[in-house]
Design an enzyme around this catalytic site. Structure first.
Site, PDB file in Angstrom:
ATOM      1  N   LYS A  16       0.830  -1.220   0.000  1.00 22.75           N
ATOM      2  CA  LYS A  16       0.000   0.000   0.000  1.00 22.75           C
ATOM      3  C   LYS A  16       0.862   1.266   0.000  1.00 22.75           C
ATOM      4  O   LYS A  16       0.544   2.232  -0.696  1.00 22.75           O
ATOM      5  CB  LYS A  16      -0.919   0.049   1.234  1.00 22.75           C
ATOM      6  CG  LYS A  16      -1.956  -1.041   1.305  1.00 22.75           C
ATOM      7  CD  LYS A  16      -2.893  -0.853   2.488  1.00 22.75           C
ATOM      8  CE  LYS A  16      -2.202  -0.870   3.824  1.00 22.75           C
ATOM      9  NZ  LYS A  16      -1.630  -2.180   4.186  1.00 22.75           N
ATOM     10  N   THR A  17       1.912   1.242   0.808  1.00 21.63           N
ATOM     11  CA  THR A  17       2.749   2.453   0.909  1.00 21.63           C
ATOM     12  C   THR A  17       3.526   2.684  -0.385  1.00 21.63           C
ATOM     13  O   THR A  17       3.634   3.823  -0.848  1.00 21.63           O
ATOM     14  CB  THR A  17       3.694   2.341   2.119  1.00 21.63           C
ATOM     15  OG1 THR A  17       2.884   2.182   3.291  1.00 21.63           O
ATOM     16  CG2 THR A  17       4.551   3.569   2.278  1.00 21.63           C
ATOM     17  N   LYS A  33      -1.868   9.470   6.186  1.00 16.73           N
ATOM     18  CA  LYS A  33      -2.121   8.168   6.840  1.00 16.73           C
ATOM     19  C   LYS A  33      -2.863   8.484   8.130  1.00 16.73           C
ATOM     20  O   LYS A  33      -2.249   8.826   9.150  1.00 16.73           O
ATOM     21  CB  LYS A  33      -0.782   7.476   7.125  1.00 16.73           C
ATOM     22  CG  LYS A  33      -0.879   6.196   7.907  1.00 16.73           C
ATOM     23  CD  LYS A  33      -0.598   4.984   7.066  1.00 16.73           C
ATOM     24  CE  LYS A  33      -0.545   3.702   7.902  1.00 16.73           C
ATOM     25  NZ  LYS A  33      -0.486   2.507   7.050  1.00 16.73           N
ATOM     26  N   GLU A 102      -3.976   6.522   3.090  1.00  9.21           N
ATOM     27  CA  GLU A 102      -3.637   5.100   3.206  1.00  9.21           C
ATOM     28  C   GLU A 102      -4.207   4.525   4.488  1.00  9.21           C
ATOM     29  O   GLU A 102      -4.019   5.082   5.572  1.00  9.21           O
ATOM     30  CB  GLU A 102      -2.101   4.906   3.183  1.00  9.21           C
ATOM     31  CG  GLU A 102      -1.727   3.430   3.325  1.00  9.21           C
ATOM     32  CD  GLU A 102      -0.230   3.149   3.401  1.00  9.21           C
ATOM     33  OE1 GLU A 102       0.573   4.011   3.008  1.00  9.21           O
ATOM     34  OE2 GLU A 102       0.113   2.043   3.875  1.00  9.21           O
ATOM     35  N   GLY A 103      -4.881   3.386   4.368  1.00 10.03           N
ATOM     36  CA  GLY A 103      -5.415   2.699   5.540  1.00 10.03           C
ATOM     37  C   GLY A 103      -4.311   1.991   6.314  1.00 10.03           C
ATOM     38  O   GLY A 103      -3.135   2.100   5.985  1.00 10.03           O
ATOM     39  N   PRO A 186       5.353  -3.637 -10.664  1.00 14.01           N
ATOM     40  CA  PRO A 186       6.206  -4.818 -10.650  1.00 14.01           C
ATOM     41  C   PRO A 186       7.167  -4.796  -9.466  1.00 14.01           C
ATOM     42  O   PRO A 186       7.361  -3.748  -8.849  1.00 14.01           O
ATOM     43  CB  PRO A 186       6.998  -4.721 -11.963  1.00 14.01           C
ATOM     44  CG  PRO A 186       6.519  -3.536 -12.685  1.00 14.01           C
ATOM     45  CD  PRO A 186       5.664  -2.723 -11.766  1.00 14.01           C
TER      46      PRO A 186
HETATM   47  N1  LIG Z   1       7.039  -3.190  -6.029  1.00 14.95           N
HETATM   48  C1  LIG Z   1       7.857  -3.499  -5.018  1.00 14.95           C
HETATM   49  N2  LIG Z   1       9.105  -3.942  -5.272  1.00 14.95           N
HETATM   50  C2  LIG Z   1       9.929  -4.261  -4.250  1.00 14.95           C
HETATM   51  N3  LIG Z   1       9.607  -4.199  -2.959  1.00 14.95           N
HETATM   52  C3  LIG Z   1       8.379  -3.763  -2.642  1.00 14.95           C
HETATM   53  C4  LIG Z   1       7.440  -3.393  -3.653  1.00 14.95           C
HETATM   54  N4  LIG Z   1       6.297  -3.000  -3.057  1.00 14.95           N
HETATM   55  C5  LIG Z   1       6.506  -3.099  -1.745  1.00 14.95           C
HETATM   56  N5  LIG Z   1       7.743  -3.556  -1.474  1.00 14.95           N
HETATM   57  C6  LIG Z   1       8.341  -3.795  -0.155  1.00 14.95           C
HETATM   58  O1  LIG Z   1       7.466  -4.648   0.589  1.00 14.95           O
HETATM   59  C7  LIG Z   1       7.381  -4.203   1.934  1.00 14.95           C
HETATM   60  C8  LIG Z   1       5.920  -3.902   2.298  1.00 14.95           C
HETATM   61  O2  LIG Z   1       5.447  -2.881   1.442  1.00 14.95           O
HETATM   62  P1  LIG Z   1       4.573  -1.648   1.987  1.00 14.95           P
HETATM   63  O3  LIG Z   1       5.234  -1.034   3.163  1.00 14.95           O
HETATM   64  O4  LIG Z   1       4.290  -0.780   0.819  1.00 14.95           O
HETATM   65  O5  LIG Z   1       3.270  -2.451   2.477  1.00 14.95           O
HETATM   66  P2  LIG Z   1       1.954  -1.862   3.196  1.00 14.95           P
HETATM   67  O6  LIG Z   1       0.815  -2.589   2.611  1.00 14.95           O
HETATM   68  O7  LIG Z   1       1.969  -0.392   3.089  1.00 14.95           O
HETATM   69  O8  LIG Z   1       2.156  -2.292   4.713  1.00 14.95           O
HETATM   70  P3  LIG Z   1       1.429  -1.669   6.052  1.00 14.95           P
HETATM   71  O9  LIG Z   1       0.234  -2.522   6.291  1.00 14.95           O
HETATM   72  O10 LIG Z   1       2.493  -1.859   7.095  1.00 14.95           O
HETATM   73  O11 LIG Z   1       1.109  -0.236   5.804  1.00 14.95           O
HETATM   74  C9  LIG Z   1       8.311  -3.002   2.058  1.00 14.95           C
HETATM   75  O12 LIG Z   1       9.560  -3.410   2.548  1.00 14.95           O
HETATM   76  C10 LIG Z   1       8.418  -2.505   0.644  1.00 14.95           C
HETATM   77  O13 LIG Z   1       9.637  -1.829   0.402  1.00 14.95           O
HETATM   78 MG   LIG Z   2       1.859   1.055   4.585  1.00 15.46          MG
END
Ligand SMILES: Nc1ncnc2c1ncn2[C@@H]1O[C@H](COP(=O)(O)OP(=O)(O)OP(=O)(O)O)[C@@H](O)[C@H]1O
Ligand SMILES: [Mg+2]
Length: 211
Positions: A16-17, A33, A102-103, A186
């Site tokens: 999500k982030t 957030k 963002e949730g 990707p």
């Molecule tokens: N497209 C991508 N390529 C490589 N790594 C990624 C990619 N998308 C996310 N990640 C990695 O995966 C991990 C989780 O991603 P992210 O923090 O965006 O998840 P989230 O859904 O926001 O989590 P949360 O519920 O904690 O908010 C992070 O370490 C991020 O860097």
């Molecule tokens: Mg996040």
């Protein structure tokens, strides 16, 4: 017209982030957030600022922020607080300004003793983007999340997939979920503004984001 989106996901850690950073860069949007837990491991706001290369002034302060990495209802309880929906107000920013909210976790994460993340989405009223993994298990998680979002009568703009390409999973989500996959991020070796903007250009349906 400004675009305002609520970014939810099929799970925590689903991307999500990363997707929010991509959209902030591509749409020149402000990031918010409203409920952050696990702040002792860093905040998503700081991550978005770093990935999208945007200053603090392009973000909005969290309404609730808790240190332990647990569900919002529990983090609040541990702090002797209760998350009150009426305290979470859409930020007062210029009408023409795009916004990405963002949730925390997924759609049915509890935020207090009686309410869920879907209640916050309903209150804000922004179109919802559902971030899902491309990998095995995603069809079930995505369809369950769509069912929950629909049961809450939310306006779902589409699904955004994150990870290695999987055309069959993408087709199954569109068919059985009766929903458009409006973007694919990707797996990136290095996530930075340039890579995110390139992914938006190549793999996102601009019509779904730019009114
Ligand atoms: N497209 C991508 N390529 C490589 N790594 C990624 C990619 N998308 C996310 N990640 C990695 O995966 C991990 C989780 O991603 P992210 O923090 O965006 O998840 P989230 O859904 O926001 O989590 P949360 O519920 O904690 O908010 C992070 O370490 C991020 O860097
Ligand atoms: Mg996040």
């Amino acid at each position: 017209m400004a675009e305002r989106f609520f970014v939810t996901g099929t799970d925590t850690g689903v991307g999500k982030t990363a997707v929010s950073a991509l959209l902030c860069a591509a749409l020149d949007a402000i990031y918010w957030k409203p409920i952050q837990t696990g702040s002792r491991e860093g905040t998503d706001r700081n991550t978005v600022m770093r990935l999208a290369e945007i200053p603090t002034s392009r973000t909005v302060h969290e309404t609730y922020i808790f240190s332990p990495p647990v569900s919002p209802h529990l983090a609040a309880r541990m702090a002797g607080e209760r998350i009150e929906l009426r305290r979470i107000k859409a930020p007062r920013i210029a009408a023409k300004q795009n916004l990405i909210a963002e949730g925390a976790g997924g759609a049915l994460v509890p935020i207090n003793g009686t309410q869920l993340m879907t209640d916050l989405m309903r209150q804000l009223g922004f179109p919802v983007l559902l971030v899902s993994r491309t990998s095995l298990g995603t069809i079930n998680h995505t369809l369950l999340s769509l069912a929950a979002l629909r049961a809450a009568q939310l306006n779902i703009r589409g699904v955004i997939l994150v990870g290695k390409p999987n055309l069959e999973n993408r087709k199954a989500i569109e068919r059985y979920g009766d929903i458009a996959v409006v973007g694919w991020l990707p797996f990136l070796q290095k996530i930075d503004r340039r890579a995110l903007l390139a992914a938006y250009k190549k793999h996102f349906d601009r019509k779904a984001f730019e009114a």
